[in-house]
Design a protein around this motif. Structure first.
Motif, PDB file in Angstrom:
ATOM      1  N   MET A 144     -11.752  -2.373  -1.444  1.00 52.97           N
ATOM      2  CA  MET A 144     -10.674  -0.852  -0.382  1.00 52.97           C
ATOM      3  C   MET A 144     -11.271   0.676  -0.736  1.00 52.97           C
ATOM      4  O   MET A 144     -10.794   1.813  -0.217  1.00 52.97           O
ATOM      5  CB  MET A 144      -9.107  -0.105  -0.463  1.00 52.97           C
ATOM      6  CG  MET A 144      -8.245  -1.934  -0.469  1.00 52.97           C
ATOM      7  SD  MET A 144      -6.936  -2.007  -1.323  1.00 52.97           S
ATOM      8  CE  MET A 144      -5.959  -0.417  -0.668  1.00 52.97           C
ATOM      9  N   HIS A 149      -4.092   7.076  -2.878  1.00 50.59           N
ATOM     10  CA  HIS A 149      -3.332   5.688  -1.972  1.00 50.59           C
ATOM     11  C   HIS A 149      -3.402   4.895  -3.237  1.00 50.59           C
ATOM     12  O   HIS A 149      -3.900   5.016  -4.080  1.00 50.59           O
ATOM     13  CB  HIS A 149      -4.092   5.221  -1.117  1.00 50.59           C
ATOM     14  CG  HIS A 149      -4.487   5.439   0.033  1.00 50.59           C
ATOM     15  ND1 HIS A 149      -5.798   6.197   0.625  1.00 50.59           N
ATOM     16  CD2 HIS A 149      -3.446   5.271   0.888  1.00 50.59           C
ATOM     17  CE1 HIS A 149      -5.080   6.877   2.076  1.00 50.59           C
ATOM     18  NE2 HIS A 149      -3.857   5.789   2.562  1.00 50.59           N
ATOM     19  N   LEU A 206       0.848  -0.457   0.285  1.00 54.32           N
ATOM     20  CA  LEU A 206       0.048   0.218  -0.230  1.00 54.32           C
ATOM     21  C   LEU A 206       1.160   1.205  -0.148  1.00 54.32           C
ATOM     22  O   LEU A 206       1.737   1.437   0.514  1.00 54.32           O
ATOM     23  CB  LEU A 206      -1.042  -0.552   1.035  1.00 54.32           C
ATOM     24  CG  LEU A 206      -2.418   1.383   1.186  1.00 54.32           C
ATOM     25  CD1 LEU A 206      -2.923   1.654   0.271  1.00 54.32           C
ATOM     26  CD2 LEU A 206      -3.086   0.644   2.762  1.00 54.32           C
ATOM     27  N   LEU A 246      -9.729   4.863   2.633  1.00 54.64           N
ATOM     28  CA  LEU A 246      -8.704   5.104   1.763  1.00 54.64           C
ATOM     29  C   LEU A 246      -8.700   5.650   0.603  1.00 54.64           C
ATOM     30  O   LEU A 246      -7.827   5.913  -0.473  1.00 54.64           O
ATOM     31  CB  LEU A 246      -8.211   3.276   1.464  1.00 54.64           C
ATOM     32  CG  LEU A 246      -7.622   2.663   3.152  1.00 54.64           C
ATOM     33  CD1 LEU A 246      -8.259   1.580   2.893  1.00 54.64           C
ATOM     34  CD2 LEU A 246      -6.461   3.437   3.155  1.00 54.64           C
ATOM     35  N   VAL A 268      -8.742   4.350  -4.140  1.00 56.36           N
ATOM     36  CA  VAL A 268      -7.339   4.064  -4.421  1.00 56.36           C
ATOM     37  C   VAL A 268      -7.233   2.862  -6.207  1.00 56.36           C
ATOM     38  O   VAL A 268      -8.495   3.093  -6.304  1.00 56.36           O
ATOM     39  CB  VAL A 268      -7.514   2.660  -3.246  1.00 56.36           C
ATOM     40  CG1 VAL A 268      -6.069   1.864  -3.423  1.00 56.36           C
ATOM     41  CG2 VAL A 268      -8.462   2.357  -1.279  1.00 56.36           C
TER      42      VAL A 268
END
Length: 230
Positions: free
Chosen positions: A178, A154, A146, A184, A187
């Motif tokens: 995610m 991210h 990550l 997050l 992503v």
């Protein structure tokens, strides 16, 4: 281990019957009891063999054996009626050596090594990248890396030695989960491998996933640019 080069003929009987006519061959007798018959070709694969558990005895040739035979090896399996019978006509070389305990195969360039190297060299993915963590856990398993890119967004990286469609599908599932996490999202995905199949590239592009081909030798610091022609 005993290594013998001999002119011989070999008969295998049991689950199948096979015969090798007289010729010069390499006979390998290992400490685990296995016996392998090789020719000077066929790469690593023996022409015939007997796997352990088995037992080998050496006998004088019988009247029914071919003329010129000097000895007969009978290799019998202990859990079946299979038998490898080697009729030796002439021994050209015979050498024995104690190899000791083998430490086993240590593989280089496996996915764990690639993951560690990429975690140490996140600039492989671009300037300004930084590592958040390795093995970031999702509800269906860990994504390998990550990261955050130069903008702070991210990036999830899935690492494979050989990039195929299954790896892209795996990363797609991770990204779907995610991106449900408000801490997050959004992503992006990156599929990293030493080699990526064309079909995997097409699928990754369709899913909005970037592909990065990793030069493991260069990444591990073993590449010598002065040794290159181009």
């Amino acid at each position: 281990m005993r290594v013998v080069v001999a002119r011989c003929e070999v008969t295998y009987s049991g689950r199948l019957d096979a015969y090798l006519p007289p010729a010069a061959r390499l006979l390998v007798l290992k400490a685990d009891g296995s016996v392998l018959v090789h020719s000077d070709g066929g790469s690593y694969k023996p022409l015939n063999w007997m796997s352990p558990p088995c037992a080998t005895t050496v006998e004088a040739p019988a009247d029914s054996d071919p003329a010129g035979a000097t000895e007969v090896w009978r290799v019998r399996a202990r859990r079946s009626d299979d038998e490898l019978r080697v009729v030796v006509h002439e021994v050209l070389h015979d050498h024995s050596v104690d190899l000791g305990v083998d430490p086993g195969l240590v593989k280089d360039g496996v996915e764990a090594h690639l993951q560690r190297l990429l975690a140490e060299h996140v600039d492989t993915f671009g300037a300004g990248y930084r590592l958040v963590r390795r093995e970031h856990m999702t509800p269906i398993g860990p994504v390998d890396l990550l990261l955050r890119d130069a903008t702070g967004a991210h990036v999830a990286v899935e690492v494979k030695r050989r990039g195929e469609i299954d790896g892209v599908e795996q990363l797609t599932r991770y990204l779907e989960l995610m991106n449900r996490d408000p801490l997050l999202a959004p992503v992006r995905g990156v599929f990293a491998a030493q080699e990526i199949k064309p079909q995997a590239r097409v699928l990754a592009s369709d899913r909005g996933i970037d592909c990065v081909v990793v030069d493991y030798v260069a990444l591990s610091g073993r590449d010598d640019p002065t040794a290159r022609l181009f």
